[in-house]
Design an enzyme around this catalytic site. Sequence first.
Site, mmCIF file in Angstrom:
data_model
loop_
_atom_site.group_PDB
_atom_site.id
_atom_site.type_symbol
_atom_site.label_atom_id
_atom_site.label_comp_id
_atom_site.label_asym_id
_atom_site.label_seq_id
_atom_site.Cartn_x
_atom_site.Cartn_y
_atom_site.Cartn_z
ATOM 1 N N SER A 30 0.832 -1.204 0.000
ATOM 2 C CA SER A 30 0.000 0.000 0.000
ATOM 3 C C SER A 30 0.866 1.253 0.000
ATOM 4 C CB SER A 30 -0.905 0.028 1.232
ATOM 5 O OG SER A 30 -1.602 1.261 1.321
ATOM 6 N N TYR A 58 -3.256 -0.970 10.248
ATOM 7 C CA TYR A 58 -3.220 -1.416 8.849
ATOM 8 C C TYR A 58 -1.889 -1.038 8.212
ATOM 9 C CZ TYR A 58 -4.245 -1.403 3.824
ATOM 10 O OH TYR A 58 -4.198 -1.602 2.462
#
Length: 256
Positions: free
Chosen positions: A149, A162
């Site tokens: 990400s 996350y």
Amino acid sequence: MISNRLAGKVAVVTGASRGIGKGIALRLAAEGALVAVHYGMRRDAAEETVSMIEAAVGKAFAIGANLDTLDGVGLFLEGLDEELILRLGSNQFDILVNNAGIGTSSPLEETTEEEFDKLIAVNVKAPFFLVQQSLGRVRNGGRIIHISSGVTRIAFPHIMAYNLTKGALNTFTLHLAQLLGPRGITVNAVMPGIVDTDINASWLHTPEGRKNAEEMSALGRVGEPSDIADIVAFVASPDGRWVTGQMLDATGGSHL
């Protein structure tokens, strides 16, 4: 078919029933690969992905398993072995795309131990042990690709747990590339930014939310699953043979 660059190859894509994973499965199949479309719970969605591939004269099959435990990884690989041996006479494959993952909307102060453990289990533990248990199955000269990400480059502190899991994937990528280099296996991470998928639907499908997301990118738009899939197809193909141990930014220049 886009090309035959992956003709004769077998690709395993986790979390391929929808979103980025679905886009990757469609793209690799279009390149000629036989694609194992993994799903956790959405069998119907996975079978739809397979149907789309077959309608385009590609080859694919769906296989379900929860990957958040070592037992689940083992069951997935057992099922994969059976399907590949039945189809090809061998359980070997060429491309592993670790795409399956979960997100969170909890800030640091509100993250519970249960949520933290779940994020680690799905986003870190599952890819780690799937790779570990697949080392004898991935052919020399193969590809391992992690979907990380852009939050590993861009500060996004309101989803801290996350972010940590994706940072772990990047570290895993670097060291795994060194380990598997002698076998000609490349290992890379692709780091998407904001992509128009189900997970971002509530945010992007409001005019204000979409405008904010578009303004983050230097290219002035939100990403599409195909944007990420095309990058994965490159590093999975012979054209990507000299790229390994890299974290490939796929954010459209977000927050430059």
